[in-house]
Each structure stands twice: as C-alpha cells, then as structure tokens.
Design an enzyme around this catalytic site. Structure first.
Site, PDB file in Angstrom:
ATOM      1  N   GLU A   7      44.863  27.417  64.489  1.00  0.00           N
ATOM      2  CA  GLU A   7      44.874  28.305  63.327  1.00  0.00           C
ATOM      3  C   GLU A   7      44.250  29.643  63.722  1.00  0.00           C
ATOM      4  OE1 GLU A   7      42.304  27.252  59.955  1.00  0.00           O
ATOM      5  OE2 GLU A   7      43.879  27.985  58.606  1.00  0.00           O
ATOM      6  N   SER A  17      37.579  25.036  56.676  1.00  0.00           N
ATOM      7  CA  SER A  17      38.225  24.768  57.971  1.00  0.00           C
ATOM      8  C   SER A  17      38.294  23.262  58.231  1.00  0.00           C
ATOM      9  CB  SER A  17      37.414  25.457  59.068  1.00  0.00           C
ATOM     10  OG  SER A  17      36.080  24.968  59.016  1.00  0.00           O
ATOM     11  N   PHE A  66      35.790  31.230  52.111  1.00  0.00           N
ATOM     12  CA  PHE A  66      35.665  32.661  51.805  1.00  0.00           C
ATOM     13  C   PHE A  66      36.963  33.275  51.288  1.00  0.00           C
ATOM     14  CE2 PHE A  66      37.387  33.002  56.139  1.00  0.00           C
ATOM     15  CZ  PHE A  66      38.323  34.015  55.947  1.00  0.00           C
ATOM     16  N   LYS A  96      29.231  25.704  44.722  1.00  0.00           N
ATOM     17  CA  LYS A  96      28.604  26.434  45.834  1.00  0.00           C
ATOM     18  C   LYS A  96      29.669  27.325  46.466  1.00  0.00           C
ATOM     19  CE  LYS A  96      28.277  26.117  50.193  1.00  0.00           C
ATOM     20  NZ  LYS A  96      28.365  27.522  50.651  1.00  0.00           N
ATOM     21  N   CYS A 104      45.682  29.696  53.573  1.00  0.00           N
ATOM     22  CA  CYS A 104      46.033  28.395  54.163  1.00  0.00           C
ATOM     23  C   CYS A 104      47.524  28.154  54.071  1.00  0.00           C
ATOM     24  CB  CYS A 104      45.265  27.283  53.470  1.00  0.00           C
ATOM     25  SG  CYS A 104      45.816  27.034  51.790  1.00  0.00           S
ATOM     26  N   GLU A 145      29.041  31.603  51.276  1.00  0.00           N
ATOM     27  CA  GLU A 145      27.931  32.568  51.356  1.00  0.00           C
ATOM     28  C   GLU A 145      28.428  33.960  51.730  1.00  0.00           C
ATOM     29  OE1 GLU A 145      28.659  30.001  53.202  1.00  0.00           O
ATOM     30  OE2 GLU A 145      27.811  30.066  55.222  1.00  0.00           O
TER      31      GLU A 145
END
Ligand code: NAD
Length: 488
Positions: A388, A232, A155, A179, A287, A182
């Site tokens: 994280e 992740s 995301f 893809k 990240c 979402e």
C-alpha cells in the site's frame, strides 16, 4: 454554544463535560498545505481513559431502556446540527488533513448519511418471533445493546470514520467512546461540540484524545465490550488480537491495494476520468483508492497516454482554494514515505512516466505536496505493485487477457475494493464473482457502499466478520437474545 473550534489545544469530552487533559505528552496538529501548526493534541492518561469508560458504563442502563424512537430522535437532531454547520465541518476537515474542500464536503455528507440511516433504528433493530414452536411455546428474538463500545480512527477521514460507528452504536442503545487519530483530532472536537448541543444524556458519548497508548488502554479495559477500528493492516491485526485477548467484540478494518481492470472494450474517456478520481482523489489517501491499473490487451497504450495527459493537468494546491483538484499528503512523514515508494519503483525497474516529485505550489513552500505520479511497465512482483502506497502514485500493469489480469488481483493479500471497466456483461459478472475484495465496482472508480450497505473488505483488509455501517453494524452492536416462553 461551546466554542471548542476556536480552542487550539484539544480537550476530552467525558460525561457531558469538556475537560482539559492532564496528560504530559502532546503533539502539534499541522495543516499539511502550509506545514504550520494549527493546534495541539494532548495525549490522555490512563485515568482519563478510565473516566470515559466509567462515564459510558454509568450511562448505559438508562440509555438502553430509552425507547428506540426516542434514541432515533437524537439522530434527527444530530443530522440537523450537522447540516447547519456543514461548511464549518468541511473546512476543519480540509485544514487538518489537506484534502480539497469538495472532498471534505463529500466526507461530511457521507457521515450525515450514516446518521440519517440510523434514524430508522426502531425498524432496523426489530427482532423476530414465531408462535407455537411446541404446544403453547412461543419464541421471540430481541436485539439488545451490549454495553460500551469504542472507535479507534485513522487520519484519512477525520470527520467521517468515527461517524461510521457512533450513530449505529448509540442508536441501538450502547454508549460510546471515540479516540480520533492524534494527527487529525480537530474534526472530532467539532463533532462533539455538536453532540453536546443535541443534549444526549451525559456519558452516552465520550471523546478521549491520544495515540497508541490510549488505543491500547481502551483495548485492555475490562469496562469496554467491543471495539471498531480503522487503520493500517499491521495495527488492525494487533487490534484484532488484543481485543480478542480481552474478550471483546471487534471489527478491524485495515489497509488496501486495490486493482482496477481496464478491458479492451472499455469506453476510454469516462474510464480515464473515473481513474483520476479513484487514484488521485484525496491525494490517493483512501482505502478505496485505485492503485494497480491492469491494462488488458491492446488498450494499454491509449489508456496510458490519456491517463498521463489528464493527470498532468490536475491542479495541485491548498484544498481550501476551490480551483484546486488535489491537495497535499497529510503529513511530512506521509510525504517522505511516498517519496521512498517512488524511489523503490524506479530502482526496481518500473518506468516513471509521470513524476510528481518536483511539483511546486509557490504560495505554500512548506506544504507536503506530491503531484500525480504514474508508473508504467510495472510487474506484479515489484514493491510498488504489492504494498500500500497511500499516496498519488498509480501503477500500470499489463495483462494479455482477462484471466491473467484477474489472477493478479486474486494473488494480492489485500482485498478491500476493486473495479472493472468494460462493456462486456460476461467479464463484469466474472469479475464480481471472482474478486476476493468485498467492495466491487463495474465502470465505477470508487466502489464505496452507502450508509445503508455494509463497508469493509476481507483478507488483510478486514479482520472480524461484521462490517461497518449498514445492517451489519446493527448486528455488530447488538446481541440477539432468544426468549422461549410458555405461560402455564
Ligand atoms: P494507523 O494504523 O497508523 O492508525 C490508526 C489508529 O490506530 C490511530 O488512531 C492510531 O493512534 C492507532 N494506533 C497506531 N499504532 C497503534 C498501535 N501500535 N497500537 C494501538 N493503536 C495504534 O493508520 P493511519 O495511518 O492513521 O490510517 C491509514 C490507514 O488506514 C491506511 O492503511 C488505510 O488503508 C487505512 N484505512 C482503511 C479503511 C478501510 O475501510 N479499510 C478506511 C480508512 C483508512
């Protein structure tokens, strides 16, 4: 020109056509600054995934035999349309993920740079040759595209991450399926609107929306040769294993816990400014974000005080407001997770010296805001130092010397990025030499490799061997065929 940006429900792009998904499941796309729904994403069916794969397979043979220079010209066209719609791209990105407009502009710029780098594909794809490896026998190495690749995206960079992968894959002669996450599918609606404009042959690029079922359908589909994943660590491991099980090439980029060492000889002012950008840029949802700051020796108190003072002054709010310096977290769930992490830090005994939980953004009571948060006296064994957080929460750890600080970074299971702030060439050299993370900064807060270098970490932050963009992406998306020939 299509007008998909005005359409609230996502559509798929398959074989050069926009198609409504027949999927029964859907979810709202939410503006994290207001908490309001701004669209809906429909989860595609397995038949729709299959249609995208068949379209990509059908387009492959003709596309692979298209001259590399012709393929490169599509990169020039793509760059041009991205530049023309630059501000729209940044705005869509901010609206669905929450980062500031300035940060979205940076994201779009970096995506364009990958396209620009891949406009050099005729040179990047060249092979090697050697005459007379034996009497009258010549040997040539050709880089050949492999087939169909898919990208499964996270995301936090809704615009850029799919464009880490699509340009090198397509420029080298493969066909492609994206893809998006979402949670943030709207940026890729716009990207595909622009891809539609440049007139690629139908099937070369395809878009399917959905969540984990769509990702898993792509991973299992026999018509897909390879997968590029970012997300992740838990999912990166799953993707790596699934892709391998189904005989696919895979590059799987996972999560991070980045260490920043601040040596006693660091120049304090610029160091603190760089830390602010690193730890609180994109509300910590990068990240490459600095997460554990290790204050070495007697710089600790000065560093902590300056960091608190500057962090406090950051303006938190709606990223569309140009005076705002930090936007919201990307979702309600993300905010709740970050609040739980802060609670864990307090429970484990870390000192909360700046608490962002009570931040108020009056015009947006429904937004998912957490202010800059600083913990001091954090021990390496605490949860906040190990896991994280992916939010605007920074931990200050103490080390008596370089070796003790270095050991903390060396012991982390994550190894994405890390930085050192120092005036000592010796420490800087030693840091780069010993740091397990693959992206390393010296007096640089966000050590992000540019489009023509490779991007990715090691250990739990990366699974695979060939990383994103740069020369390694050309390796990832091509097979090196060795042809030995003798003419009798
Ligand atoms: P995520 O792992 O939840 O989701 C990433 C993608 O995987 C999404 O498209 C999602 O639909 C899909 N997915 C989720 N669960 C799945 C499952 N069980 N099976 C198959 N597919 C699944 O990640 P996120 O929350 O969207 O992104 C944030 C994470 O991404 C952070 O950990 C961050 O560090 C990482 N990230 C890493 C890099 C890097 O370069 N290493 C870059 C950006 C983000």
């Amino acid at each position: 020109m299509a007008t998909t940006t005005a359409v609230k429900t996502t559509r798929n792009y398959i074989k050069g056509e926009w198609v409504e998904s027949k999927g029964k499941e859907s979810q709202d796309v939410v503006n994290p600054a207001s908490g309001e729904a701004i669209g809906k994403v429909t989860f595609s069916t397995s038949a729709e995934v299959d249609a995208a794969v068949q379209a990509a397979r059908g387009a492959f043979q003709e596309w692979r035999s298209t001259p590399p220079m012709t393929r490169a010209r599509y990169m020039f066209k793509l760059k041009n349309v991205l530049e023309e719609r630059f501000d729209d791209c940044a705005k869509v990105c901010t609206t669905e993920v929450g980062k500031t407009l300035e940060e979205s502009r940076g994201e779009v710029r970096r995506a364009i740079e990958v396209v620009e780098a891949m406009a050099g594909v005729p040179t990047l794809m060249k092979g090697q040759a050697l005459e007379d490896i034996a009497a009258g026998l010549d040997c040539a190495v050709f880089r050949q595209p492999i087939g169909v690749f898919a990208a499964i995206a996270p995301f936090n960079f809704p615009f850029m991450v799919p464009l880490w992968f699509l340009p090198p894959a397509v420029a080298t002669g493969n066909t492609f399926i994206v893809k998006p996450s979402e949670q943030v599918p709207l940026s890729q609606q716009l990207v595909f609107e622009l891809l539609d404009e440049i007139g690629l042959p139908p099937g070369v690029v395809n878009l399917v929306n959905g969540g984990r079922e769509v990702a898993n359908a792509l991973l299992a589909h026999p018509g897909i040769n390879g997968v590029s994943f970012v997300g992740s660590t838990a999912v990166a491991k799953h993707v790596y294993a699934e892709a391998a099980k189904h005989g696919k090439r895979v590059q799987s980029l996972g999560g991070a816990k980045n260490f920043i060492l601040v040596m006693p000889d660091a120049v304090l002012g610029p160091t603190v400014n760089a830390l602010l950008g690193s730890c609180f840029g994109c509300a910590g949802q990068r990240c490459l974000a600095g997460s554990n700051i290790v204050a070495v020796g007697d710089i600790h108190d000065r560093l902590r005080d300056a960091l608190i003072e500057k962090s406090k002054a950051l303006k938190v709010g709606n990223g569309l407001d140009s005076s705002v310096q930090m936007g919201p977290l990307s979702s309600k769930a993300a905010k709740e997770r970050v609040l739980r992490c802060i609670e864990a830090g307090v429970k484990e005994g870390a000192k909360l010296v700046l608490d962002g939980r009570s931040v108020k953004v009056p015009p947006h009571p429904g937004g998912f805001f957490v202010g800059p948060t600083v913990f001091d006296e954090v021990a390496p064994k605490m949860t906040i130092a190990k896991e994280e957080i992916f939010g605007p929460v920074v931990s200050i750890l103490r080390a008596k010397d370089f070796d003790e600080a270095m050991k903390m970074a060396e012991d982390s299971p994550y190894a994405n990025a890390g930085s050192i702030f120092t005036a000592s060439g010796k420490c800087a050299r030693e840091f780069g030499y010993r740091l397990p993370a693959s992206m390393c900064g010296v007096n640089v807060g966000v050590a992000a490799p540019m489009a023509y270098f490779s991007f990715g970490g090691s250990r739990s932050s990366f699974m695979g061997d060939l990383k994103a963009h740069g020369g390694e992406s050309v390796d990832f998306y091509t097979d090196r065929k060795v042809v030995s020939s003798r003419w009798l």
